[in-house]
Enzyme design. Sequence first.
Site, PDB file in Angstrom:
ATOM      1  CE1 TYR A 143      -3.271  -2.758   0.043  1.00 16.85           C
ATOM      2  CE2 TYR A 143      -3.637  -2.404   2.372  1.00 16.85           C
ATOM      3  CZ  TYR A 143      -3.923  -3.080   1.202  1.00 16.85           C
ATOM      4  OH  TYR A 143      -4.873  -4.068   1.203  1.00 16.85           O
ATOM      5  CE  LYS A 194       0.804 -16.928  -2.350  1.00 15.50           C
ATOM      6  NZ  LYS A 194       0.335 -18.322  -2.159  1.00 15.50           N
ATOM      7  CG  ASP A 227      -1.901 -19.928  -0.361  1.00 17.99           C
ATOM      8  OD1 ASP A 227      -1.048 -19.893   0.551  1.00 17.99           O
ATOM      9  OD2 ASP A 227      -1.717 -20.539  -1.435  1.00 17.99           O
ATOM     10  CG  ASP A 251      -6.890  -4.784   4.088  1.00 16.38           C
ATOM     11  OD1 ASP A 251      -7.867  -4.815   4.832  1.00 16.38           O
ATOM     12  OD2 ASP A 251      -6.788  -4.011   3.113  1.00 16.38           O
ATOM     13  CG  ASP A 255     -11.927  -7.245   6.299  1.00 19.54           C
ATOM     14  OD1 ASP A 255     -11.569  -6.670   7.344  1.00 19.54           O
ATOM     15  OD2 ASP A 255     -12.464  -6.660   5.345  1.00 19.54           O
TER      16      ASP A 255
END
Length: 371
Positions: A143, A194, A227, A251, A255
Amino acid sequence: MASNRKVMVLAGDGIGQEVMHANMQVMEWLAKHRSLGFDVSEGLVGGVAYEAHGVPLTDETLADSIASDAVLFGAVGNPKYDDLPFELKPERGLLALRKELDLFANLRPALVFEPLVEASTLKPEVISGLDILILRELCGGVYFAEPRGIDELGDGQKKGYDTNAYTTSEIERIGRVGLDLARKRDGRLTSVEKANVMLSGVLWREVMTALHKAEGEGVALSHMYADNCAMQLVRNPKQFDVIVTDNLFGDLLSDCAAMLTGSLGMLPSASLGAPDPETNLPRAMYEPVHGSAPDIAGKNLANPLAQLLSFAMMLRYSFDQPEEADLVENAVSDALATGKRTADIMSKDAQAVGTDQMTQAVIDSMDRLAR
Ligand code: NAD
């Protein structure tokens, strides 16, 4: 009441105003019954600041926030500002605060209160007793890192791109917070990236492993691909204690974890920075995860509990008041056990109440539990 606890209160827009009103009532209760006072300053942020001053956060409010020991934040935003230039949108006020306070560690607990087990879409046995914490790096990664942009390619095509980049020290500082938090909890830290396909992930894993070796006494560190972590959060979330991860994965995963608890209206958060050199307190901002909910704003429908639980985090992490933090959290649980529910967490046989009554139920529970 004058005290040495300086709190900047920024209620913001929409239901931010209503849930902050609830928060102020709980603060008043603590001042009255526990002699725990706060030196409160109030300011404008988001759409209300734009209406008053033409910007979503004034320099003065920012300076007051930096000078405070903690910022208590409500929510910002309203679709009516969608056409404003990017820098004037309400959400820029929140992002500017996070950036200027250098809040690099975002803590999002996913805690399932027993009376709400049925509110989750997952099976009760999967989430009953759930108490995990997701720690997200907030200032770096995709970001913010450069280069980023949208370039004209000259053939009618454009290229949009972002960069995921982390330095050793950025990983170390969030990793340290993870180790500290795990030590205060069940002693287990899962580092998520990852590393199988991203070089920033390879470095993340290397640095976390070295940090754990050097400073991780008492904490069991494990690594997981992002993942797989998303799958495991839904399959068997209770396997985790603290998860530490980067800005983007944090993020998404936070959620995902949020929905384990059933409602946005139940989710608190804290964002911490480096310790202030004068007070040695971490710079900090506490806010519910939800937004300003324009669809229900002003209707006495907002669930105030995420805001109150954020305040409990402030008591715990900024002001070292674990007993009062426990009291607020236990009062939330106790109030829910009386069967009162705002619409977002309504269930069969429960009693539908508004923001005011839910707040009163928590205060009544504080009275009861403090006896
Ligand atoms: P939102 O969180 O405001 O609302 C999503 C849904 O959840 C809505 O149906 C809302 O009614 C419900 N909801 C949220 N909080 C609730 C509560 N406490 N009690 C009961 N119901 C609740 O997200 P959105 O609708 O995507 O965004 C609305 C505005 O808020 C936008 O302008 C967005 O940019 C902004 N926003 C701000 C923040 C923040 O201030 N931290 C976070 C997310 C969104």
